[in-house]
Design an enzyme around this catalytic site. Sequence first.
Site, PDB file in Angstrom:
ATOM      1  N   PRO A 101       0.832  -1.210   0.000  1.00  0.00           N
ATOM      2  CG  PRO A 101      -0.650  -1.502   1.775  1.00  0.00           C
ATOM      3  CD  PRO A 101       0.592  -2.057   1.172  1.00  0.00           C
ATOM      4  CB  ALA A 104      -0.224   2.504   3.999  1.00  0.00           C
ATOM      5  N   GLY A 105       2.835   3.669   5.481  1.00  0.00           N
ATOM      6  CA  GLY A 105       3.830   3.274   6.480  1.00  0.00           C
ATOM      7  C   GLY A 105       4.389   1.887   6.255  1.00  0.00           C
ATOM      8  N   GLY A 107       6.605   1.197   3.660  1.00  0.00           N
ATOM      9  CA  GLY A 107       7.892   1.259   2.945  1.00  0.00           C
ATOM     10  C   GLY A 107       7.801   1.048   1.450  1.00  0.00           C
ATOM     11  CB  SER A 108       5.115   1.458  -1.091  1.00  0.00           C
ATOM     12  OG  SER A 108       5.006   2.812  -1.369  1.00  0.00           O
ATOM     13  CB  SER A 109       8.984   5.200  -1.655  1.00  0.00           C
ATOM     14  OG  SER A 109       9.287   5.385  -0.283  1.00  0.00           O
ATOM     15  CB  ALA A 110      12.377   1.989   1.010  1.00  0.00           C
ATOM     16  CB  ALA A 111       9.627  -2.086  -1.213  1.00  0.00           C
ATOM     17  CG  ASP A 152      10.940   3.075   5.436  1.00  0.00           C
ATOM     18  OD1 ASP A 152      10.932   2.957   6.677  1.00  0.00           O
ATOM     19  OD2 ASP A 152       9.966   3.471   4.780  1.00  0.00           O
TER      20      ASP A 152
HETATM   21  O1  PMV Z   1       5.741   6.200   6.917  1.00  0.00           O
HETATM   22  P1  PMV Z   1       6.977   5.421   6.781  1.00  0.00           P
HETATM   23  O2  PMV Z   1       6.825   3.966   6.875  1.00  0.00           O
HETATM   24  O3  PMV Z   1       7.829   5.814   5.627  1.00  0.00           O
HETATM   25  O4  PMV Z   1       7.821   5.658   8.104  1.00  0.00           O
HETATM   26  C1  PMV Z   1       8.280   6.889   8.446  1.00  0.00           C
HETATM   27  C2  PMV Z   1       9.091   6.759   9.667  1.00  0.00           C
HETATM   28  C3  PMV Z   1       9.548   8.097  10.214  1.00  0.00           C
HETATM   29  O5  PMV Z   1      10.312   7.799  11.374  1.00  0.00           O
HETATM   30  C4  PMV Z   1       8.365   8.952  10.615  1.00  0.00           C
HETATM   31  C5  PMV Z   1      10.391   8.853   9.220  1.00  0.00           C
HETATM   32  C6  PMV Z   1      11.753   8.241   8.959  1.00  0.00           C
HETATM   33  O6  PMV Z   1      12.392   8.694   8.000  1.00  0.00           O
HETATM   34  O7  PMV Z   1      12.212   7.388   9.732  1.00  0.00           O
END
Ligand code: PMV
Length: 321
Positions: A101, A104-105, A107-111, A152
């Site tokens: 997703p 949504a937290g 990590g889609s962009s890093a993946a 991420d």
């Molecule tokens: O929303 P996500 O999964 O990309 O996580 C962000 C995590 C933060 O600590 C808020 C930002 C970061 O760069 O670590």
Amino acid sequence: MPILFEKAPGKIILFGEHAVVYGQPAIAIPVTRVNATARVIPDLASEHAGIHVQALDIGLDADLEALSADDPLAKAIRLTLEELALIHIPAFTLQITSTIPIAAGMGSSAAISVAIIRAISAYLGKPFPPDLVSALAYEVEKIQHGTPSGIDNNVIAYQQPVFFRRDNPTEFLHIEQPTHWVIADTGETTPTRETVSDVNQLITNDPVGYGALIQRIGSIVEAARTPLIEGDLQRLGQLLYENQDLLEELEVSSSRLEILIKAARRAGAAGAKLSGGGRGGNMIALAPEKNIAAVEKALIEAGAKTTLMTTLTPWRIDDTA
Ligand code: PMV
């Protein structure tokens, strides 16, 4: 050359988001049930020796040379090619898909970056090791997030549970007892860049007060390391709720997140909190094995868009439901 593809998993942060941007530790685990895929298809009959990029889910179907310098997919490709420093690059099409997703937290962009870097480096005969994959993906994360902590790209490139602290070697957690995590999507999305920037504003306005809060989050993460390894649900649960309380004070929670956290608690979760940038996105609930189904049901009834269960096991991450 045959078609080659590489996958990269999603991730969730268990403890320490936001504070990790300010040098505190955080713990994250890969989620292999969802992933990004990059497929390299040789263009043997192509008239020009270029690279074509297709990410049809986001309506992208273009030559690499037409993509701007700040396009994250193009950046991942260009960084990989620069690192390879080849004289001749055979024409190919790069197809990118993802089941992670967005915003949504998870990590889609890093993946997506990790999958691209792995696929192109392997295709061109020099598969990059995880530390290099992670470092290049981090450069791409900067376009997306401004000041990413780097958690991420690390957890995804190494595909292992990590105890991460900025500018320190990544530590891998050797899990001894399994724990079960239910991830629920609120259906709301707020860009991580926005919540990170708002937290920065709070700290700038009150460095002493919010600085102390950030340190308290760091202490929770330190305290969570051994209970996570040993599968101590009671202690972990308590720490999850404490971490959530501090994230609420940082103003990155939301009413929907809190409704889901309460629902999980009532259904027998040992602990729950938001995960990632916050103000929507995902929450996580730590569920004793016997309560997993009840927690998932309660989350859906309380309005979660979807749920996903992942088990952190001693040997591997096993995503089952
Ligand atoms: O929303 P996500 O999964 O990309 O996580 C962000 C995590 C933060 O600590 C808020 C930002 C970061 O760069 O670590």
